[in-house]
Design a protein around this motif. Structure first.
Motif, short mmCIF file in Angstrom:
data_model
loop_
_atom_site.label_atom_id
_atom_site.label_comp_id
_atom_site.label_asym_id
_atom_site.label_seq_id
_atom_site.Cartn_x
_atom_site.Cartn_y
_atom_site.Cartn_z
N VAL A 179 7.64 -14.96 41.98
CA VAL A 179 9.07 -15.12 42.27
C VAL A 179 9.73 -13.75 42.35
O VAL A 179 10.50 -13.45 43.26
N LEU A 180 9.40 -12.91 41.37
CA LEU A 180 9.97 -11.56 41.35
C LEU A 180 9.62 -10.80 42.62
O LEU A 180 10.45 -10.12 43.21
N PHE A 181 8.37 -10.95 43.06
CA PHE A 181 7.94 -10.24 44.26
C PHE A 181 8.74 -10.71 45.48
O PHE A 181 9.10 -9.91 46.34
N ASP A 182 9.02 -12.01 45.55
CA ASP A 182 9.87 -12.51 46.64
C ASP A 182 11.22 -11.82 46.59
O ASP A 182 11.77 -11.42 47.61
N VAL A 183 11.78 -11.71 45.38
CA VAL A 183 13.07 -11.07 45.22
C VAL A 183 13.02 -9.62 45.72
O VAL A 183 13.88 -9.17 46.46
N VAL A 184 11.98 -8.92 45.30
CA VAL A 184 11.84 -7.52 45.70
C VAL A 184 11.75 -7.40 47.21
O VAL A 184 12.38 -6.55 47.84
N ARG A 185 10.97 -8.30 47.84
CA ARG A 185 10.83 -8.24 49.30
C ARG A 185 12.16 -8.53 49.98
O ARG A 185 12.47 -7.96 51.03
N ARG A 186 12.94 -9.41 49.36
CA ARG A 186 14.25 -9.71 49.94
C ARG A 186 15.18 -8.50 49.84
O ARG A 186 15.94 -8.21 50.75
N LEU A 187 15.10 -7.80 48.72
CA LEU A 187 15.88 -6.57 48.55
C LEU A 187 15.51 -5.58 49.64
O LEU A 187 16.35 -4.97 50.29
N GLN A 188 14.21 -5.46 49.84
CA GLN A 188 13.69 -4.53 50.82
C GLN A 188 14.20 -4.91 52.21
O GLN A 188 14.64 -4.06 52.98
N GLY A 189 14.20 -6.22 52.50
CA GLY A 189 14.71 -6.70 53.78
C GLY A 189 16.16 -6.32 53.99
O GLY A 189 16.61 -6.09 55.12
N ALA A 190 16.91 -6.23 52.88
CA ALA A 190 18.32 -5.88 52.98
C ALA A 190 18.53 -4.37 53.02
O ALA A 190 19.65 -3.89 52.93
N GLY A 191 17.45 -3.62 53.12
CA GLY A 191 17.57 -2.17 53.27
C GLY A 191 17.60 -1.40 51.96
O GLY A 191 17.90 -0.21 51.94
N VAL A 192 17.31 -2.08 50.87
CA VAL A 192 17.28 -1.38 49.59
C VAL A 192 15.90 -0.76 49.39
O VAL A 192 14.89 -1.34 49.77
N ALA A 193 15.89 0.45 48.84
CA ALA A 193 14.60 1.07 48.52
C ALA A 193 14.24 0.70 47.09
O ALA A 193 15.10 0.62 46.22
N VAL A 194 12.94 0.45 46.86
CA VAL A 194 12.51 0.03 45.53
C VAL A 194 11.42 0.97 45.00
O VAL A 194 10.46 1.27 45.71
N LEU A 195 11.61 1.44 43.79
CA LEU A 195 10.55 2.19 43.11
C LEU A 195 9.94 1.24 42.09
O LEU A 195 10.65 0.71 41.23
N PHE A 196 8.64 1.05 42.17
CA PHE A 196 7.99 0.03 41.36
C PHE A 196 6.95 0.69 40.45
O PHE A 196 5.99 1.28 40.92
N ILE A 197 7.19 0.58 39.15
CA ILE A 197 6.26 1.19 38.20
C ILE A 197 5.46 0.09 37.55
O ILE A 197 6.02 -0.90 37.07
N SER A 198 4.15 0.20 37.55
CA SER A 198 3.34 -0.84 36.93
C SER A 198 2.00 -0.28 36.51
O SER A 198 1.53 0.72 37.05
N HIS A 199 1.41 -0.94 35.53
CA HIS A 199 0.04 -0.60 35.15
C HIS A 199 -0.94 -1.47 35.91
O HIS A 199 -2.13 -1.28 35.84
N LYS A 200 -0.40 -2.50 36.58
CA LYS A 200 -1.29 -3.47 37.20
C LYS A 200 -1.52 -3.07 38.66
O LYS A 200 -0.64 -3.21 39.51
N LEU A 201 -2.70 -2.58 38.92
CA LEU A 201 -3.00 -1.98 40.22
C LEU A 201 -2.92 -3.01 41.34
O LEU A 201 -2.48 -2.71 42.44
N LYS A 202 -3.34 -4.22 41.05
CA LYS A 202 -3.34 -5.25 42.08
C LYS A 202 -1.92 -5.50 42.56
O LYS A 202 -1.68 -5.66 43.76
N GLU A 203 -0.98 -5.53 41.63
CA GLU A 203 0.41 -5.75 41.99
C GLU A 203 0.92 -4.64 42.90
O GLU A 203 1.62 -4.88 43.88
N VAL A 204 0.57 -3.43 42.55
CA VAL A 204 1.01 -2.28 43.35
C VAL A 204 0.43 -2.38 44.75
O VAL A 204 1.11 -2.20 45.75
N LYS A 205 -0.84 -2.71 44.81
CA LYS A 205 -1.53 -2.85 46.10
C LYS A 205 -0.86 -3.95 46.95
O LYS A 205 -0.62 -3.78 48.13
#
Lengths: 507, 328
Positions: A179-205
């Motif tokens: 769900v969070l990823f959908d939200v992030v993609r929607r933000l991105q669609g609206a022209g917002v830049a996102v910096l994403f910090i995570s230890h989970k490599l799969k999520e980053v990929k």
């Protein structure tokens, strides 16, 4: 290509003679999702603090909207549209959703709060995020994922152009993550830049377009995620080959150390049965809220069981407090390291001997004996700290966790219950923990591991129990221990009552 | 580099062993500055009679402040100590006058004072641990209750001791030092050992820092908190013995009035955080001394008594501001 919102020019930071970050060049463009990776202490949070104005750069400068800043402060950074969603949420639990969303930026009409407009705008933002969260709900009644959504909404009503997410998925279930990823993609669609910090490599990929990997304060890789697989990311982060993530399994252990019979706890647990053998690592998997932690806390006497028995070495034990449990050589590592595990204002020594203090008392506490013991653990567990007198609150997550483990090991437990033993810990330290846990098992200790990370459960455990709605719904061995089977049982698509479709059982 | 660090470490740990944590360096410096300034400002200050008097004055509230230090480290507060002095004092004098043999009477009196103080402490502690009432509110209520009972028992009148030996206790000297000062110093040493060298002390700090962590660590949180209030009550008992024997009487309407504020002020000036979890007995001792010397100086310099509260208040504010800055 569009103009970048933020441009970092050869930026760096030093504290006294200590250079913690140097030579960072980065363009952040609208609609871009950039992953930032690095082990604990690699410089990730320093970088974020430079961008959000908490720290001022020692070298280089930031260019925001064409203007150079060498003295950026948090207020200016916020005004320029840079927003950070912290790991620990900054919400006021007694206020309602809309009040939190507009906290510090309340809409007023003739000097009075305009509640209607704030509620309406909150509802609109929530709709944009495809959530039906009630603006009038109280924060304290929300789940972790919902609270995170409120943080996101807060940023959105303020027209943020760059959103920084600091390890946002650590506390979420797999479904909440998507769900969070959908939200992030929607933000991105609206022209917002996102910096994403995570230890989970799969999520980053999966989520990010490009990735910036830091090691020892320097950039070691900056490329598109298409060109980099998870293994390479991990290798770059750690700076060495990660030969084998998980130590070899040892098969099944000796005699039964801990047996749980028909354990029940109000409406939370019912009829839980299992046995844990010496030398064995038993995994307890399941969704967040399924009752895993409740099982551990009931065994430890932290919660009063409704019925059932706990047997240690074949004998029925009536454990009504952690003190009782410790006396039976049973130790529990809580998932909440900072809230339930360590006294953050105590130094390493005082934390390590908190459970075993009796052993250092001959009339009075022998401070030197305590210190020697702490030095032993510092070596054995490779705890990195300037001094044993350091407050543990100042250590990195990985080192805190090692201190926590040392604290348990100092009562020389025979049975260890480890709840999320590697939460919020970088890849390198995780591997250390896996080897350590296996070593403890091969020394004959019985170990129960609770984890939300399937990879960890699968890689580490000799046998896996799946918990759903307070019951154990599966007992998996050998090849049965795989992602698909565990998920199917955990989500209720298979097992005792498959009535609930996957996901409905989520809290 | 590492050598320097090792040395710093060793220094730190030896300083720690003395209990002179670096955090009490600031109040210690303040005390020294105050001593120097006072001896320059008034020629009477260093007069041994004056110093003896200051020390004696300090010891009454200082003894209580040591008890309150434990409560505050455990994350609580005790507002009832001032009223408790009055009530314990009344009970003590009643017991004293009820026994005919003067020596026996003093023994009984001391036991009654320490016992009833501890008992009232237990009562406060139970309200907090079993009744789950915030320490602030619970002790605000008992502050009112203790004073009221003391006034009722005596019909608001002074109770005078008929024991000929009693005044020797609070008014006497040993090796030229007043007995209340001995009581204060010996109590401080004992309290320091209790805080830094026993399981109770370590557990109290853990409870005050994070009660949840303490519970998960198998510490009996409620027992520990109850213990801290009991200690505070027993300290009040000791202070009441010293105070009433010095005066040879107790007046329930003004004995111990505002002692709770002096005690809390001493604790705060001494660097113990009101949020709990950490503290130092020597800090509290220094805090009590600073307050006592300031009072004395204002008297010697002829400053209006109406302004003394302002000075005391300002010192508390400065102490807290300095602490806050350090935490940053």
């Amino acid at each position: 290509m569009t103009e970048p919102i933020i441009r970092l020019h050869d930026i760096g930071k030093s504290f006294g003679p200590n250079v913690v970050l140097q030579g960072i060049n980065l363009d952040i463009r609208p609609g871009e999702i950039i992953g930032i990776l690095g082990e604990n202490g690699a410089g990730k949070s320093t970088l974020l603090k430079l961008i959000s104005g908490v720290y001022q750069p020692s070298f280089g400068s930031l260019e925001i909207g064409g203007r150079h800043y060498t003295e950026l402060d948090p207020v200016t950074s916020r005004r320029l549209g840079i927003a950070m969603i912290p790991q620990e949420f900054n919400l006021v639990p007694t206020l309602r959703v809309y009040e939190n969303v507009f906290l510090g930026q309340e809409i007023r009409k003739r000097g009075f709060l305009d509640r209607n407009t704030m509620r309406r705008k909150t509802r609109e933002v929530m709709q944009n995020l495809q959530s039906s969260l009630d603006p009038k709900a109280e924060i304290s009644s929300l789940s972790v994922a919902e609270k995170q959504l409120v943080e996101v909404a807060r940023v959105l009503v303020d027209d943020a152009r760059v959103v920084i997410l600091d390890e946002p998925t650590t506390v979420l279930t797999d479904r909440e993550v998507s769900v969070l990823f959908d939200v992030v993609r929607r933000l991105q669609g609206a022209g917002v830049a996102v910096l994403f910090i995570s230890h989970k490599l799969k999520e980053v990929k999966d989520l990010c377009h490009s990735v910036l990997i830091l090691r020892d304060g320097q950039v070691v890789e900056q490329s598109s995620t298409d060109d980099l697989d998870e293994e390479n990311m991990a290798r770059k982060m750690v700076g060495r080959e990660l030969s084998q993530v998980f130590p070899e399994k040892q098969g099944h252990g000796g005699e039964v150390a801990l047996e749980v019979r028909q354990l029940s706890l109000n409406s939370l647990l019912s009829d839980v049965n299992f046995s844990l053998h010496r030398g064995q690592i038993l995994g307890l998997s399941g969704l967040v809220g399924s009752g895993r932690t409740e099982i551990a806390e009931t065994i430890m006497g932290l919660r009063g069981k409704t019925s059932g028995q706990v047997l240690i070495n074949g004998e029925v034990c009536n454990i009504t407090s952690p003190e009782d449990a410790h006396r039976h050589n049973l130790a529990y590592l809580s998932e909440d390291r900072q809230g339930k595990g360590l006294v953050l204002s105590f130094n390493l020594i005082e934390n390590i001997t908190l459970l075993s203090l009796k052993r250092y008392i001959k009339g009075l506490i022998r401070h030197r004996a305590e210190r020697r013991r702490a030095e032993h653990y510092q070596q054995a567990l490779n705890i990195r700290t300037a001094s044993l007198q350091t407050e543990v609150g100042l250590l990195s997550g990985g080192n805190q966790q090692k201190v926590y483990l040392a604290k348990l090991l100092d009562i020389e437990p025979e049975i260890l219950i480890l709840d999320e033993p590697t939460r919020g810990i970088d890849v390198g330290t995780k591997h250390e923990f896996y080897r350590l846990i296996r070593r403890l098992a091969s020394e004959g200790k019985a170990i129960l591991v609770i984890s939300s990370e399937l990879e960890e459960i699968i890689g580490l455990c000799d046998q896996v129990l799946v918990v759903r709605e307070g019951r154990i719904v599966a007992d998996l061995h050998d090849e049965q221990i795989n992602e698909e089977d565990i998920m199917l049982y955990a989500a209720g698509a298979r097992g005792a009552s498959a009535l609930n479709e996957a996901g409905v059982a989520l809290s | 580099m590492t050598q320097v660090k090792n040395m710093a470490d060793r220094f730190n740990s030896s300083v720690n062993r003395l209990g002179l944590d670096l955090t009490i360096l600031a109040p210690l410096i303040a005390l020294v500055v105050l001593l120097v300034a006072s001896s320059l400002a008034s020629e009477y200050f260093l007069n041994s009679r004056n110093l003896t008097n200051v020390m004696r004055q300090v010891s009454y509230t200082g003894i209580i402040a040591i008890g309150v230090t434990f409560v505050i480290i455990g994350g609580g507060i005790d507002l009832s100590v001032g009223s408790m002095v009055a009530l314990v004092g009344v009970l003590l004098l009643y017991a004293l006058n009820a026994v005919t043999d003067p020596v026996m009477a003093i023994v009984v009196g001391i036991l009654v004072a320490l016992g009833s103080g501890a008992l009232f402490g237990v009562f406060n502690g139970l309200l907090v641990t079993r009744g789950k009432i915030t320490a602030f509110i619970a002790t605000l209520a008992t502050m009112s209750i203790f004073r009221s009972v003391a006034l009722y028992l005596t019909d608001a009148g002074e109770v005078v001791s008929r024991n000929p030996l009693f005044p020797n206790l609070g008014g006497g000297y040993w090796l030229g030092v007043p007995i209340p000062v001995w009581a204060f110093l010996i109590l401080a040493v004992a309290a320091h050992i209790l805080l830094f060298y026993t399981r109770f002390g370590r557990h109290l700090c853990a409870v005050g820092a994070n009660a949840q962590v303490a519970r998960y660590s198998g510490i009996r949180v409620r027992t520990v908190i109850l213990g801290s209030f009991t200690i505070a009550g027993a300290c009040v008992g000791l202070s009441a013995i010293m105070l009433s024997s010095r005066l040879n009487s107790i007046s329930p309407s003004d004995a111990g009035v505002l002692y709770e504020l002096d005690a809390i002020a001493a604790v705060v000036i001494g660097g113990t955080a009101l949020s709990g979890g950490k503290g130092s007995i020597w800090g509290t001792v220094i805090g009590a001394l600073i307050l006592g010397i300031i009072n004395n100086m204002l008297n010697l310099l002829g400053v209006s008594p109406y302004l003394q509260g302002l000075v005391k208040g300002s010192v508390i504010l400065i102490a807290v501001l300095v602490q806050y800055k350090r935490q940053q």
